[in-house]
Scaffold this motif. Structure first.
Motif, short mmCIF file in Angstrom:
data_model
loop_
_atom_site.label_atom_id
_atom_site.label_comp_id
_atom_site.label_asym_id
_atom_site.label_seq_id
_atom_site.Cartn_x
_atom_site.Cartn_y
_atom_site.Cartn_z
N GLN A 136 0.84 -1.20 0.00
CA GLN A 136 0.00 0.00 0.00
C GLN A 136 0.87 1.25 0.00
OE1 GLN A 136 -2.64 -0.20 3.40
NE2 GLN A 136 -2.85 -2.40 3.13
N PHE A 137 1.99 1.20 0.73
CA PHE A 137 2.86 2.36 0.84
C PHE A 137 3.75 2.55 -0.38
CE2 PHE A 137 1.93 1.02 5.16
CZ PHE A 137 1.30 2.17 5.61
N LEU A 138 3.95 1.49 -1.13
CA LEU A 138 4.76 1.58 -2.34
C LEU A 138 3.99 2.22 -3.49
CD1 LEU A 138 6.59 -1.86 -2.38
CD2 LEU A 138 7.63 0.39 -2.09
N GLY A 139 2.67 2.08 -3.46
CA GLY A 139 1.86 2.61 -4.54
C GLY A 139 1.93 1.76 -5.81
N ALA A 140 2.62 0.64 -5.74
CA ALA A 140 2.75 -0.26 -6.89
C ALA A 140 3.07 -1.65 -6.35
CB ALA A 140 3.87 0.20 -7.81
N GLY A 141 2.75 -2.63 -7.16
CA GLY A 141 3.07 -4.00 -6.81
C GLY A 141 2.04 -4.64 -5.89
N GLN A 142 2.09 -5.95 -5.87
CA GLN A 142 1.24 -6.73 -4.97
C GLN A 142 1.83 -8.12 -4.87
OE1 GLN A 142 -2.67 -6.75 -6.69
NE2 GLN A 142 -2.09 -8.06 -8.36
N GLU A 143 1.54 -8.76 -3.75
CA GLU A 143 2.08 -10.08 -3.51
C GLU A 143 1.30 -10.69 -2.36
OE1 GLU A 143 6.61 -11.64 -2.99
OE2 GLU A 143 6.04 -10.04 -1.65
N SER A 144 1.03 -11.98 -2.43
CA SER A 144 0.38 -12.65 -1.30
C SER A 144 1.47 -13.11 -0.33
CB SER A 144 -0.43 -13.86 -1.78
OG SER A 144 0.42 -14.92 -2.16
N VAL A 145 1.06 -13.42 0.89
CA VAL A 145 2.00 -13.94 1.87
C VAL A 145 2.60 -15.25 1.37
CG1 VAL A 145 2.25 -14.81 4.23
CG2 VAL A 145 0.89 -12.75 3.79
N SER B 117 13.77 -11.41 -0.69
CA SER B 117 12.51 -11.57 -1.43
C SER B 117 11.88 -10.21 -1.67
CB SER B 117 11.57 -12.47 -0.63
OG SER B 117 10.31 -12.54 -1.24
N PHE B 118 11.93 -9.34 -0.68
CA PHE B 118 11.39 -7.99 -0.81
C PHE B 118 12.25 -7.16 -1.77
CE2 PHE B 118 10.22 -3.84 1.54
CZ PHE B 118 9.17 -3.59 0.68
N ILE B 119 13.57 -7.29 -1.66
CA ILE B 119 14.48 -6.58 -2.56
C ILE B 119 14.21 -6.98 -4.01
CG2 ILE B 119 16.92 -6.36 -3.25
CD1 ILE B 119 17.57 -6.57 -0.18
N LEU B 120 13.98 -8.26 -4.24
CA LEU B 120 13.66 -8.75 -5.58
C LEU B 120 12.42 -8.03 -6.13
CD1 LEU B 120 14.23 -11.07 -7.73
CD2 LEU B 120 12.49 -12.34 -6.50
N GLU B 121 11.39 -7.93 -5.32
CA GLU B 121 10.16 -7.25 -5.76
C GLU B 121 10.40 -5.77 -5.97
OE1 GLU B 121 7.03 -8.43 -6.58
OE2 GLU B 121 8.09 -10.34 -6.53
N LEU B 122 11.14 -5.14 -5.06
CA LEU B 122 11.44 -3.71 -5.21
C LEU B 122 12.24 -3.45 -6.48
CD1 LEU B 122 12.36 -2.77 -1.53
CD2 LEU B 122 10.32 -2.04 -2.81
N LYS C 13 12.31 -5.27 -9.22
CA LYS C 13 11.43 -5.45 -10.38
C LYS C 13 10.57 -4.20 -10.58
CE LYS C 13 7.55 -7.72 -10.37
NZ LYS C 13 6.55 -8.77 -10.19
N LEU C 14 10.00 -3.70 -9.51
CA LEU C 14 9.18 -2.49 -9.62
C LEU C 14 10.01 -1.30 -10.09
CD1 LEU C 14 7.03 -2.83 -6.38
CD2 LEU C 14 6.21 -2.98 -8.74
N GLN C 15 11.22 -1.18 -9.59
CA GLN C 15 12.12 -0.11 -10.01
C GLN C 15 12.42 -0.22 -11.51
OE1 GLN C 15 16.23 -0.34 -8.57
NE2 GLN C 15 15.93 1.72 -7.72
N ASP C 16 12.67 -1.44 -11.98
CA ASP C 16 13.01 -1.65 -13.38
C ASP C 16 11.85 -1.32 -14.32
OD1 ASP C 16 15.56 -2.44 -12.70
OD2 ASP C 16 15.23 -4.57 -13.08
N ILE C 17 10.64 -1.44 -13.84
CA ILE C 17 9.50 -1.12 -14.71
C ILE C 17 8.99 0.31 -14.50
CG2 ILE C 17 8.83 -3.52 -15.04
CD1 ILE C 17 6.57 -3.10 -13.04
N GLY C 18 9.76 1.10 -13.74
CA GLY C 18 9.48 2.53 -13.68
C GLY C 18 8.90 3.07 -12.39
N ALA C 19 8.65 2.25 -11.40
CA ALA C 19 8.14 2.77 -10.12
C ALA C 19 9.25 3.55 -9.42
CB ALA C 19 7.63 1.64 -9.25
N LYS C 20 8.88 4.62 -8.76
CA LYS C 20 9.87 5.48 -8.09
C LYS C 20 10.05 5.17 -6.61
CE LYS C 20 10.70 7.86 -11.76
NZ LYS C 20 11.78 7.35 -12.56
N THR C 21 8.99 4.70 -5.94
CA THR C 21 9.09 4.49 -4.49
C THR C 21 10.12 3.45 -4.07
OG1 THR C 21 7.13 3.08 -4.61
CG2 THR C 21 6.81 5.36 -3.88
#
Length: 192
Positions: free
Chosen positions: A32-41, A138-143, A145-153
């Motif tokens: 929610q705080f990233l403004g992008a991405g989603q993942e289940s537990v 695991s979180f760094i991997l998601e971050l 990926k989001l960074q590579d597709i243009g997310a700024k957070t």
């Protein structure tokens, strides 16, 4: 073991499977705080376990089965407590110990899950330190990926997450992730 006891034990396994299945539908709330991405537990737990599998190969002196198992169940209590993000944790305390003890009641396998989660949370053994780093990787991997597709957070979050890494193995893998692009692996042999 009597037939009734066997039935009850099998029912406990079924209950455990349904409880674990809840994690496939439980979203990780920090996105929610990233403004992008989603993942289940469950997606997060799978990735953490897979990273642990790799770490166990990198450090053959660790108990590979234990580190993978620890990663697989490290967030198991969230099936009952939900996934609390950093803001929510300022106001709400999850009773993870109670959730785990109730899951484990009368169930020998439950005791081993509780022991693995407690070891993970204490973070004192080599396996626990690596599993905790895998949790962050695991979180760094998601971050990344989001960074590579243009997310700024992710730019704001990555330095904080990197500071949480405690092992050289974790830092080495983080460096590899951050030095790559999320789609490099499949573009290497791309042809039409």
């Amino acid at each position: 073991m009597a037939d009734k006891e066997k039935y009850n034990m099998n029912q406990k396994f079924a209950d455990l499977f349904f409880e674990a299945n809840m994690l496939t539908r439980l979203p990780r709330s920090g996105y929610q705080f990233l403004g992008a991405g989603q993942e289940s537990v469950a997606e997060h737990s799978f990735m953490t376990a897979f990273i642990c599998f790799t770490m166990a190969k990198m450090e053959p002196k660790v108990d590979g089965g234990k580190i993978v198992s620890m990663a697989l169940v490290h967030d198991f209590a969230e099936a009952r407590t939900g996934d609390l993000n950093y803001v929510q944790k300022q106001y709400v305390t999850a009773r993870e110990d109670l959730a785990l003890s109730r899951m484990a009641e009368g169930f020998p396998l439950g005791e081993s899950i509780v022991a693995l989660v407690n070891e993970f949370n204490q973070g004192e053994t080599r396996e626990a330190m690596l599993a905790r780093d895998a949790d962050q990787l695991s979180f760094i991997l998601e971050l990344k990926k989001l960074q590579d597709i243009g997310a700024k957070t992710p730019d704001k979050w990555l330095p904080h997450v990197l500071e949480r890494l405690k092992t050289d193995t974790g830092r080495t893998l983080a460096h590899a992730l951050l030095s790559s692009n999320w789609d490099d692996w499949w573009l290497k042999n791309y042809s039409e």
